[in-house]
Design an enzyme around this catalytic site. Structure first.
Site, PDB file in Angstrom:
ATOM      1  CG  HIS A 166      -1.306   3.772   4.752  1.00 37.37           C
ATOM      2  ND1 HIS A 166      -2.064   3.127   5.753  1.00 37.37           N
ATOM      3  CD2 HIS A 166      -0.850   2.673   3.691  1.00 37.37           C
ATOM      4  CE1 HIS A 166      -2.172   1.721   5.423  1.00 37.37           C
ATOM      5  NE2 HIS A 166      -1.429   1.544   4.268  1.00 37.37           N
TER       6      HIS A 166
ATOM      7  N   GLY B 232      -1.838  -4.423   1.062  1.00 39.64           N
ATOM      8  CA  GLY B 232      -1.986  -5.667   1.934  1.00 39.64           C
ATOM      9  C   GLY B 232      -1.064  -6.381   1.692  1.00 39.64           C
TER      10      GLY B 232
ATOM     11  CG  ASP C 173      -3.634   4.885   8.323  1.00 41.28           C
ATOM     12  OD1 ASP C 173      -2.706   5.805   8.471  1.00 41.28           O
ATOM     13  OD2 ASP C 173      -3.859   4.114   7.228  1.00 41.28           O
TER      14      ASP C 173
ATOM     15  CG  ASN D 298       1.300  -5.021   4.553  1.00 37.40           C
ATOM     16  OD1 ASN D 298       0.695  -4.386   5.549  1.00 37.40           O
ATOM     17  ND2 ASN D 298       1.332  -4.796   3.437  1.00 37.40           N
TER      18      ASN D 298
ATOM     19  CB  SER E 248      -0.741  -0.039   1.242  1.00 37.11           C
ATOM     20  OG  SER E 248      -0.147  -0.293   2.532  1.00 37.11           O
TER      21      SER E 248
END
Length: 232
Positions: free
Chosen positions: A204, A92, A201, A120, A55
């Site tokens: 990002h 992801g 979040d 991730n 991402s």
């Protein structure tokens, strides 16, 4: 005798006048041919970089044109490079996922690859040995293809514990050395944990965060481009 000389001179001038447009046309055609060859060479020198990642590459939460590949391409073009940066980011994705899709993700025109994977893995607590093996598989595949690589490093979150970090963090430097690739030690350098450079979040980057990443990674990307040029 004078009349003959005058006649010969008149004929020569007449022939010259006839040939002059023809010669001019030939010269023009030669110039056009040279320009065409130059244009073809310029197109041949165009470089395609594939940015393969998760991402962070795919531009999660960002508008079109704000993600890493688009901003990097724009910055390189502004510096005078004839380059395309392909977005091969999948939100992801883990390093194992990247390895699984590598072959069908490859664009035939690819001249170099930026590998940005592993974030991730760390967030999910995947065994670092699995991450290392997957990234090794990706690097080996790209090496076999003869493609220069910029490996973008990642750092395990502190909450994963010291032992996890000690096993995870050296993976990138080790693989970069093994495959003689360009290493950018930490993809989120200067952006991680800076609230104003990240989305709500806290993970990002914003468009401004991506711009800073592009600025900081640029010397390493130019190193990558120089390796492509050396191969040519």
């Amino acid at each position: 005798m004078r009349q003959d000389s005058h006649k010969n001179l008149t004929e020569a001038i007449s022939v010259r006048k006839t040939l002059h447009p023809l010669l001019s046309g030939l010269v023009a055609l030669a110039i056009l041919a040279l320009l065409s060859v130059h244009a073809t060479q310029a197109r041949a020198e165009s470089i395609t970089i594939m940015a393969m990642g998760d991402s962070l590459t795919a531009g999660y939460g960002l508008a079109p044109g704000e993600g890493f590949p688009a901003q990097l391409e724009a910055a390189l073009i502004e510096r005078g490079y004839d380059v395309r940066v392909l977005d091969a980011g999948v939100s992801g994705d883990t390093s194992s996922g990247g390895l699984a899709r590598l072959d069908w993700s490859m664009d035939p025109a690819t001249d170099a690859v930026i590998v940005e994977l592993g974030a991730n893995d760390a967030l999910r607590g995947i065994d670092p040995s699995v991450t290392r093996a997957s990234l090794d598989g990706i690097m080996s595949n790209l090496s076999d293809r003869g493609l220069p690589v910029l490996l973008a490093g990642m750092i395990a979150p502190p909450n994963m514990g010291e032992a996890y970090g000690e096993a995870f963090n050296p993976i990138y430097a080790d693989l970069a050395e093994t495959y003689d690739s360009v290493l950018y030690p930490f993809f989120l350098d200067g952006v991680a944990s800076v609230p104003e450079l990240n989305l709500s979040d806290g993970i990002h980057p914003t468009a401004e965060g991506i711009a800073l990443i592009v600025e900081r990674i640029m010397p390493y990307v130019e190193d990558l481009l120089s390796r492509v040029a050396d191969q040519g």
